[in-house]
Motif scaffolding. Structure first.
Motif, mmCIF file in Angstrom:
data_model
loop_
_atom_site.group_PDB
_atom_site.id
_atom_site.type_symbol
_atom_site.label_atom_id
_atom_site.label_comp_id
_atom_site.label_asym_id
_atom_site.label_seq_id
_atom_site.Cartn_x
_atom_site.Cartn_y
_atom_site.Cartn_z
ATOM 1 N N TYR A 196 45.995 -45.994 8.355
ATOM 2 C CA TYR A 196 44.619 -45.571 8.104
ATOM 3 C C TYR A 196 44.554 -44.072 7.867
ATOM 4 C CZ TYR A 196 43.574 -50.152 10.196
ATOM 5 O OH TYR A 196 43.537 -51.476 10.478
ATOM 6 N N ILE A 197 45.344 -43.339 8.687
ATOM 7 C CA ILE A 197 45.362 -41.876 8.558
ATOM 8 C C ILE A 197 45.947 -41.472 7.207
ATOM 9 C CG2 ILE A 197 46.367 -39.739 9.487
ATOM 10 C CD1 ILE A 197 46.235 -41.095 12.266
ATOM 11 N N LEU A 198 47.046 -42.134 6.856
ATOM 12 C CA LEU A 198 47.682 -41.826 5.580
ATOM 13 C C LEU A 198 46.754 -42.146 4.412
ATOM 14 C CD1 LEU A 198 50.211 -40.984 3.923
ATOM 15 C CD2 LEU A 198 50.986 -43.387 4.083
ATOM 16 N N PHE A 199 46.048 -43.289 4.521
ATOM 17 C CA PHE A 199 45.116 -43.679 3.464
ATOM 18 C C PHE A 199 43.977 -42.669 3.344
ATOM 19 C CE2 PHE A 199 41.386 -46.193 2.068
ATOM 20 C CZ PHE A 199 41.861 -46.581 0.820
ATOM 21 N N GLY A 200 43.509 -42.179 4.459
ATOM 22 C CA GLY A 200 42.443 -41.180 4.452
ATOM 23 C C GLY A 200 42.903 -39.873 3.856
ATOM 24 N N VAL A 201 44.156 -39.445 4.214
ATOM 25 C CA VAL A 201 44.699 -38.184 3.663
ATOM 26 C C VAL A 201 44.847 -38.292 2.150
ATOM 27 C CG1 VAL A 201 46.747 -36.714 3.603
ATOM 28 C CG2 VAL A 201 45.841 -37.507 5.809
ATOM 29 N N LEU A 202 45.311 -39.437 1.671
ATOM 30 C CA LEU A 202 45.486 -39.632 0.232
ATOM 31 C C LEU A 202 44.132 -39.548 -0.497
ATOM 32 C CD1 LEU A 202 48.122 -42.525 0.171
ATOM 33 C CD2 LEU A 202 48.479 -40.117 -0.398
ATOM 34 N N ILE A 203 43.100 -40.125 0.089
ATOM 35 C CA ILE A 203 41.773 -40.062 -0.537
ATOM 36 C C ILE A 203 41.288 -38.623 -0.603
ATOM 37 C CG2 ILE A 203 39.321 -40.677 -0.221
ATOM 38 C CD1 ILE A 203 40.243 -43.348 0.873
ATOM 39 N N MET A 204 41.507 -37.836 0.450
ATOM 40 C CA MET A 204 41.080 -36.441 0.464
ATOM 41 C C MET A 204 41.836 -35.613 -0.561
ATOM 42 S SD MET A 204 40.641 -35.812 4.571
ATOM 43 C CE MET A 204 40.156 -34.113 4.327
ATOM 44 N N ILE A 205 43.153 -35.897 -0.691
ATOM 45 C CA ILE A 205 43.959 -35.184 -1.702
ATOM 46 C C ILE A 205 43.452 -35.520 -3.097
ATOM 47 C CG2 ILE A 205 46.262 -35.015 -2.755
ATOM 48 C CD1 ILE A 205 47.413 -35.449 0.059
ATOM 49 N N TYR A 206 43.123 -36.786 -3.303
ATOM 50 C CA TYR A 206 42.624 -37.212 -4.613
ATOM 51 C C TYR A 206 41.308 -36.516 -4.945
ATOM 52 C CZ TYR A 206 40.576 -40.239 -8.171
ATOM 53 O OH TYR A 206 39.957 -40.695 -9.318
ATOM 54 N N ILE A 207 40.426 -36.438 -3.981
ATOM 55 C CA ILE A 207 39.130 -35.773 -4.209
ATOM 56 C C ILE A 207 39.347 -34.288 -4.491
ATOM 57 C CG2 ILE A 207 36.942 -35.133 -3.109
ATOM 58 C CD1 ILE A 207 37.080 -37.783 -1.602
ATOM 59 N N TYR A 208 40.294 -33.674 -3.743
ATOM 60 C CA TYR A 208 40.573 -32.247 -3.933
ATOM 61 C C TYR A 208 41.130 -31.985 -5.328
ATOM 62 C CZ TYR A 208 42.684 -27.662 -3.294
ATOM 63 O OH TYR A 208 43.053 -26.344 -3.470
ATOM 64 N N MET A 209 42.051 -32.861 -5.797
ATOM 65 C CA MET A 209 42.658 -32.685 -7.119
ATOM 66 C C MET A 209 41.623 -32.874 -8.221
ATOM 67 S SD MET A 209 45.763 -31.837 -6.584
ATOM 68 C CE MET A 209 46.469 -32.050 -8.213
ATOM 69 N N ARG A 210 40.648 -33.747 -7.995
ATOM 70 C CA ARG A 210 39.615 -33.995 -9.008
ATOM 71 C C ARG A 210 38.698 -32.778 -9.202
ATOM 72 N NH1 ARG A 210 37.886 -39.206 -10.369
ATOM 73 N NH2 ARG A 210 36.314 -38.033 -11.570
ATOM 74 N N SER A 211 38.655 -31.936 -8.210
ATOM 75 C CA SER A 211 37.749 -30.784 -8.296
ATOM 76 C C SER A 211 38.249 -29.708 -9.242
ATOM 77 C CB SER A 211 37.544 -30.184 -6.905
ATOM 78 O OG SER A 211 38.769 -29.696 -6.378
ATOM 79 N N PHE A 212 39.529 -29.703 -9.604
ATOM 80 C CA PHE A 212 40.084 -28.715 -10.545
ATOM 81 C C PHE A 212 39.925 -29.206 -11.981
ATOM 82 C CE2 PHE A 212 42.244 -27.751 -6.570
ATOM 83 C CZ PHE A 212 42.108 -26.385 -6.514
#
Length: 624
Positions: free
Chosen positions: A608-624
């Motif tokens: 669950y933690i790993l899945f959450g971290v991946l979602i946050m990384i994805y959102i962060y990458m989309r912001s650029f």
């Protein structure tokens, strides 16, 4: 206007008796309870009679009043609690307290041994209390308090023996039917108040209403004359209390209560309320063409109920339909040239109808509860001679036999109908006199005179039960002789117009013919032949013209079906299942699903933690 504080005691004495019996019944013996109840009404009668002696000496136009307190006091409405004693309310107070006192005395013997003896007397006192408020009220709002109170008490007393489901149904029928009439009454009062307040009149006393009829006449509401609309609405309210068509259907079923209750409702309280309302607001009703419609409705009610009474078997129901018919005469009386005739018939009817009901109660009591007239017979005449004699007096009075009270009061009404120009109504009124004599003679002949093989064990009534009967019989005999004094007391200046002899004697001829027919057609061989030849008409009358069934089909069943639909679709499906239970189910299912996440497995938590971290990384990458 003469102010006095004594009037309030007419109302207070029955209230005190009610409170003592109702609140302290556990600590009072039955004899003491009945004594207190009877004493309260008896004292009320004595006070009424004392005031009557004073009113009798007053010049016309003078009256007594008792201002207790301000009840409603707002800028647009002023309603005090004021009791009024004028000549009309004085008559009603005497009748209510006097006849009710005799019924209380009678009830001591009739209800002896009943497990709810004390509750019965407390209800009787409450009934008298509210009826006195109704007849002594100075304004229409205070009158409505008594109006609703007698409706409540009728429900309590009709359903007194509530263990029997039919009694409970009869009580509910009476209560609901009266609520329909009361809705019309309220609507009429609201319109009066609206019009008066628009003209800066903030008083709803009867005097104010009757003296401002011109304002009501000059006002239109929704394109209708305001005074005609008000008269119609108030009359519809009166049809509920006084059992006129179309709201008369509750009164025959009201016989489910103890017989003293039937006498109290029919003779001294409740059913006379509508007649009193029309008399109290007589100038209002006489000022509109609606009065003619009311006369026609009252005439129709009188004939319809008399026809139904001709084929009934239950002694109390015959008398109930008789009351409906006589009330029709009263309504006609108060709206004709001799308006006091309706009130005079109300008075005489109170005597002989109380006598008839209490006599019927004595018969029922003697026969162990039997009410079918075909299961009685000459055993009553032979073994209950005193009861038979007072029954004769009641029978002669209601049939209009010469020199008894009904002869004077009913003939006065019929004479007033003729003088008012309602010739068709006059013909039907004569026909009604014939029908009255017929069904009452039928009752007398079958229940008291006809030979029968049925052998009853007779329970002889005691003196407590018979003394009120003798007093009422005496009053039924002599009341008619006071007709002129009565009219004079009501300030009615009777003009002796030239009336053809036939018009004068027509009611008497109709009554005599009805009595002869009543004896003739109740012979077994004649009655059976008539029934076989006119079987359709017989069944129609026996089944009360199927009016109850018609109401059931057209009104009650559609309301039941609509209510069932509303309950099943709106209440159960939408409100309960979708909204209330649906919200609960949603959160329950959601909680059930999310609870599976909490499984105490470290690998699952790491995923669950790993899945959450991946979602946050994805959102962060989309912001650029």
């Amino acid at each position: 206007m003469i102010e006095t504080n004594i009037i309030r005691w007419i109302v207070i004495f029955p209230l005190i008796s009610f409170l003592i019996n109702f609140l302290f019944s556990k600590f009072i013996k039955e004899k003491i309870s009945s004594f207190i109840a009877s004493l309260g009404v008896g004292l009320s009668f004595l006070v009424s009679f004392f005031i009557f002696l004073k009113v009798y000496k007053l010049p016309d136009g003078y009256y007594f009043y008792d201002n207790l307190f301000e009840w409603i006091s707002i800028p647009t409405l002023n309603i005090p609690v004021v009791f009024l004693i004028d000549r009309l309310s004085m008559i009603m107070a005497l009748i209510v307290t006097g006849v009710s006192f005799l019924i209380h005395i009678y009830s001591i013997s009739y209800m002896n041994g009943d497990k709810d003896f004390k509750r019965f007397f407390s209800y009787l006192n409450l009934f008298v209390f509210f009826m006195l408020i109704l007849v002594l009220a100075e304004n229409i709002i205070l009158m409505f308090v008594g109006w609703e109170g007698v409706g409540l008490c009728s429900y309590l007393l009709i359903g007194f023996w509530y263990e029997n489901i039919n009694n409970s149904k009869a009580a509910k029928k009476a209560f609901i039917t009266n609520r329909i009439g009361d809705a019309f009454f309220i609507a009429g009062v609201i319109i009066i108040n609206f019009i008066f307040s628009s003209n800066n009149i903030y008083d709803l006393s009867f005097k104010t209403i009757n003296s401002n009829i011109n304002i009501l006449q000059n006002t239109n509401i929704f394109g209708f004359s305001a005074i005609s609309l008000i008269a119609f609405l108030l009359f519809m309210g009166a049809t509920g209390k006084s059992a006129q068509f179309p709201l008369y259907v509750w009164l025959p079923d009201a016989m489910a209560g103890p017989t003293p209750v039937s006498a109290l409702i029919h003779a001294a309280t409740m059913v006379t309320a509508g007649v009193y309302l029309l008399a109290r607001l007589n100038p209002l009703f006489q000022s509109t063409s609606i009065s003619n419609i009311i006369i026609y409705i009252a005439c129709f009610t009188a004939i319809l109920s008399a026809l139904i009474a001709m084929a009934q078997r239950d002694i109390k129901k015959i008398l109930a339909y008789s009351t409906i018919s006589q009330l029709g005469y009263m309504f006609m009386g108060v709206l004709t040239n001799i308006y006091a005739s309706g009130i005079f018939h109300l008075v005489t009817h109170a005597f002989f109808k109380a006598l008839l009901f209490l006599t019927a109660g004595a018969v029922i009591h003697s026969l162990g509860g039997e009410q079918d007239i075909f299961k009685m017979g000459n055993i009553l005449k032979n073994k209950l001679k005193s009861i038979f004699l007072v029954m004769i007096v009641g029978w002669l009075s209601i049939t209009g036999f010469p020199f008894l009270s009904g002869y004077y009061s009913k003939d006065l009404i019929i004479e007033g109908i003729y003088l008012s120009g309602h010739r068709i109504i006059w013909i039907f009124a004569i026909f009604g006199a014939f029908l009255t004599a017929f069904y009452m003679t039928r009752l007398l002949n079958i229940a008291f005179i006809r030979k029968t093989e049925i052998n009853h064990h007779i329970h002889y009534p005691d003196s407590i039960m018979t003394i009120p009967l003798l007093i009422l019989a005496f009053l039924s005999i002599i009341a008619g002789y006071f007709m002129n004094s009565f009219l004079s007391f009501l300030s009615f200046k009777h003009i002796d117009l030239d009336i053809p002899l036939f018009i004068e004697i027509a009611p008497l001829l109709a009554s005599i013919l009805g009595m002869i027919s009543g004896f003739y057609f109740t012979q077994d061989n004649i009655a059976n032949k008539f029934k076989e030849k006119f079987i359709f008409i017989h069944n129609l009358v026996v089944n009360k013209f199927y009016i109850d069934e018609l109401y059931e089909f057209l009104i009650i069943n559609p309301i039941k079906n609509f209510s069932a639909f509303i309950f099943k679709f709106i209440d159960r499906l939408i409100i309960d299942e979708l909204i209330v239970e649906g919200v609960g189910r949603f959160f329950y299912r959601t909680g059930e699903m999310t609870s599976r996440i909490e499984n105490s497995n470290i690998r699952s938590y790491a995923s669950y933690i790993l899945f959450g971290v991946l979602i946050m990384i994805y959102i962060y990458m989309r912001s650029f």
